[in-house]
Enzyme design. Sequence first.
Site, PDB file in Angstrom:
ATOM      1  N   TYR A  61       0.826  -1.206   0.000  1.00  0.00           N
ATOM      2  CA  TYR A  61       0.000   0.000   0.000  1.00  0.00           C
ATOM      3  C   TYR A  61       0.864   1.261   0.000  1.00  0.00           C
ATOM      4  CZ  TYR A  61      -4.581  -2.150   0.756  1.00  0.00           C
ATOM      5  OH  TYR A  61      -5.749  -2.843   0.600  1.00  0.00           O
ATOM      6  N   LYS A  90       2.543 -15.594   1.731  1.00  0.00           N
ATOM      7  CA  LYS A  90       2.791 -16.295   0.460  1.00  0.00           C
ATOM      8  C   LYS A  90       4.295 -16.516   0.405  1.00  0.00           C
ATOM      9  CE  LYS A  90       1.534 -17.924  -3.572  1.00  0.00           C
ATOM     10  NZ  LYS A  90       0.621 -19.055  -3.802  1.00  0.00           N
ATOM     11  N   ASP A  95      -3.640 -18.186  -0.641  1.00  0.00           N
ATOM     12  CA  ASP A  95      -4.583 -18.893  -1.510  1.00  0.00           C
ATOM     13  C   ASP A  95      -5.286 -20.004  -0.737  1.00  0.00           C
ATOM     14  OD1 ASP A  95      -1.897 -19.831  -1.574  1.00  0.00           O
ATOM     15  OD2 ASP A  95      -2.219 -20.985  -3.384  1.00  0.00           O
ATOM     16  N   ASP A 120      -6.598  -7.147   3.757  1.00  0.00           N
ATOM     17  CA  ASP A 120      -7.716  -6.524   3.044  1.00  0.00           C
ATOM     18  C   ASP A 120      -8.646  -7.618   2.527  1.00  0.00           C
ATOM     19  OD1 ASP A 120      -9.155  -4.423   1.706  1.00  0.00           O
ATOM     20  OD2 ASP A 120      -8.172  -5.017  -0.159  1.00  0.00           O
ATOM     21  N   ASP A 169     -12.323  -8.974   4.520  1.00  0.00           N
ATOM     22  CA  ASP A 169     -13.581  -8.886   3.783  1.00  0.00           C
ATOM     23  C   ASP A 169     -14.216 -10.258   3.602  1.00  0.00           C
ATOM     24  OD1 ASP A 169     -13.898  -6.203   3.553  1.00  0.00           O
ATOM     25  OD2 ASP A 169     -13.308  -6.044   1.463  1.00  0.00           O
TER      26      ASP A 169
HETATM   27  C1  LIG Z   1       3.033 -23.364  -5.629  1.00  0.00           C
HETATM   28  C2  LIG Z   1       2.760 -21.905  -5.895  1.00  0.00           C
HETATM   29  C3  LIG Z   1       4.040 -21.179  -6.211  1.00  0.00           C
HETATM   30  C4  LIG Z   1       1.697 -21.726  -6.977  1.00  0.00           C
HETATM   31  C5  LIG Z   1       1.385 -20.264  -7.230  1.00  0.00           C
HETATM   32  O1  LIG Z   1       1.244 -19.461  -6.289  1.00  0.00           O
HETATM   33  O2  LIG Z   1       1.219 -19.904  -8.392  1.00  0.00           O
HETATM   34  C6  LIG Z   1       0.372 -22.442  -6.721  1.00  0.00           C
HETATM   35  O3  LIG Z   1      -0.305 -21.898  -5.626  1.00  0.00           O
HETATM   36  C7  LIG Z   1      -0.486 -22.330  -7.951  1.00  0.00           C
HETATM   37  O4  LIG Z   1      -1.486 -21.600  -7.942  1.00  0.00           O
HETATM   38  O5  LIG Z   1      -0.137 -22.966  -8.962  1.00  0.00           O
HETATM   39  C1  LIG Z   2     -10.735   1.751   0.276  1.00  0.00           C
HETATM   40  C2  LIG Z   2      -9.532   0.868   0.313  1.00  0.00           C
HETATM   41  C3  LIG Z   2      -8.282   1.671   0.006  1.00  0.00           C
HETATM   42  C4  LIG Z   2      -9.425   0.121   1.633  1.00  0.00           C
HETATM   43  C5  LIG Z   2      -8.233  -0.808   1.664  1.00  0.00           C
HETATM   44  O1  LIG Z   2      -7.929  -1.492   0.689  1.00  0.00           O
HETATM   45  O2  LIG Z   2      -7.576  -0.858   2.718  1.00  0.00           O
HETATM   46  C6  LIG Z   2     -10.642  -0.716   2.012  1.00  0.00           C
HETATM   47  O3  LIG Z   2     -10.824  -1.784   1.131  1.00  0.00           O
HETATM   48  C7  LIG Z   2     -10.464  -1.223   3.416  1.00  0.00           C
HETATM   49  O4  LIG Z   2     -10.258  -2.436   3.603  1.00  0.00           O
HETATM   50  O5  LIG Z   2     -10.521  -0.417   4.346  1.00  0.00           O
END
Ligand SMILES: CC(C)[C@H](C(=O)O)[C@@H](O)C(=O)O
Ligand SMILES: CC(C)[C@H](C(=O)O)[C@@H](O)C(=O)O
Lengths: 360, 360
Positions: free
Chosen positions: A143, A193, A225, A249, A253
Amino acid sequence: MSYQIAVLAGDGIGPEVMAEARKVLSAVEERFNLAIEYSEYDVGGAAIDNHGCPLPEVTLKGCETADAILFGSVGGPKWEHLPPNEQPERGALLPLRGHFELFCNIRPAKLHTGLEHMSPLRSDISAQGFDVLCVRELTGGIYFGKPKGRQGEGENEEAFDTMRYSRKEIRRIAKIAFEAAQGRRKKVTSVDKANVLACSVLWREVVEEVAADFPDVELEHIYIDNATMQLLRRPFDFDVMLCSNLFGDIISDEIAMLTGSMGLLSSVSLNSDGFGLYEPAGGSAPDIAGQGIANPVAQILSAALLLRHSLKLEQAAEAIEVAVAKALSDGYLTAELLPASERGNAKSTREMGDYIAQAV
Amino acid sequence: MSYQIAVLAGDGIGPEVMAEARKVLSAVEERFNLAIEYSEYDVGGAAIDNHGCPLPEVTLKGCETADAILFGSVGGPKWEHLPPNEQPERGALLPLRGHFELFCNIRPAKLHTGLEHMSPLRSDISAQGFDVLCVRELTGGIYFGKPKGRQGEGENEEAFDTMRYSRKEIRRIAKIAFEAAQGRRKKVTSVDKANVLACSVLWREVVEEVAADFPDVELEHIYIDNATMQLLRRPFDFDVMLCSNLFGDIISDEIAMLTGSMGLLSSVSLNSDGFGLYEPAGGSAPDIAGQGIANPVAQILSAALLLRHSLKLEQAAEAIEVAVAKALSDGYLTAELLPASERGNAKSTREMGDYIAQAV
Ligand SMILES: CC(C)[C@H](C(=O)O)[C@@H](O)C(=O)O
Ligand SMILES: CC(C)[C@H](C(=O)O)[C@@H](O)C(=O)O
């Protein structure tokens, strides 16, 4: 003792729900014999309209003299055509976070008993309930990292952002996550990650170091992920989720949506002096603004959190939380929390505020 | 015409499910009178054990002489203590993507009729079904951006990663998303964080430009945090989701989990010459490896996609897909797709493979 609160109601449903929070705060002042002073300032789209920018100097100065900021919500279709930098959300929230170094964002998401049907999860999963606290780093990472910008020409023109974290930035937010876990179910899940990002590798190292000081708290690491996935299958397995700015973030959410009742959730952003910004987790909801049907509970609970964390008025905070719980268990609900067939019984924004203020 | 496939079975359930894919490919060769040559190479943990690194030179060279790579899965607890750079996933998948410039990753996620109960979503949401295609940029962004590393000392030591995208990188992946949408429900949802990231602002600009060449396709933009949420409430509103590398990692896993049947999903990674790597979407599942219960369908469907995209053998690809659909609708299912009470009827990995090969 007297207190100062900067009130930034903002756009959309912000002013409506803020009015109810003020009503509840008045009731608390009376009951606990407190002297709270409120100063209102424009922010977001309202500030663009009145001052030409989403965070005017006068608003910032006003916040500086206050003990805490009670924030509504900003943004709406009216300002969406503006360049990203000047839009209400980015132009107000990010500078406020940066200016006051509000590095610690805390977003609780709990499935309320009786409201399980609101969750988008399958009934056998939601029946098990969940109660997750997202602790998000809020002033670092991609950010705010420099350099950020563009270079080059034509098809080779490129944009770049820098994700950046220092040991001390990671350590101070990790500590907060572990302390929070001690008062809860004693488990921290750190989201990263580390199989791709250098920042995440450092993140893991420092989080492990901090964990050593909290032997009573269990630590697990999970890739972002996989975290997104596991929250769908077994949200009840998570207690405190510790996240960098960008991943927080997303995770905060996701867990908010998993409750299905965003209108009940609030969020706290703190600096190291206990100064903070308190806001509902949902947005400005321009589609329902001005209709008197928005749920004021998240804003009211934000006020409770402000009393607790920045003004250290624990009893007053609890009085509000008890009153809110009473309203909900008495079946006092706004339209979005009711099945279509029962919307006739829905309470208005004002009715909710009156009932909760009364209960205080 | 004769074809060359490099077979990289890898770790965990990889070899088991690959054996079934090979069985099905043999049936296809016979039926369509094809001559396919297979060369097997070590990759991932198996390659670490046999050659000391997750992607040995001989494997890379072997892939270079092939028309496509059929990939199993890599990783497992045995190699988790290694430094991140040397671990099977990062050490094999990322260099393969980089070396062959496999910039385009396509992951379909569809809720199969009859398997709605597998989805972790509430029944009234899953009852509406969904069919989402994630088109993910795979060789740019924060995965490969330079500089990436560490600097400084003590508590000021910091780590950094660079997210970087050029117009041409964005354009080529966006085009693929729009082309895919033309053959589907004609809607592209581009996922970004344009309210924070310079890369996302450029991303939006270029995607808008590409959209102008596809007037029949609807384009919408959504922030990654909101995308994660909306997929839970209304997955059926999405058709093609266009994502950068990091956001695509998150979204493709989220939609895979939303189907609840990861063992049926495969993934394609292509370069601009049609060369590609084909793999199941799930991981190496070390917990069930060697038990003969893993679902081989994702691996078998990966083979079908290989025939279609890299070998241009559309009929052969369809024959496999029809055979898989028949197995599923005949109730031929592995254990993880059955409720606990019906696991007695579960088919083994081999039984699934035999049945599908037979049907071909
Ligand atoms: C293993 C990892 C590096 C890979 C990625 O993040 O792309 C996996 O999560 C995928 O989505 O194939
Ligand atoms: C509005 C945006 C910049 C903000 C963020 O990404 O932090 C919002 O999504 C939050 O989570 O407060």
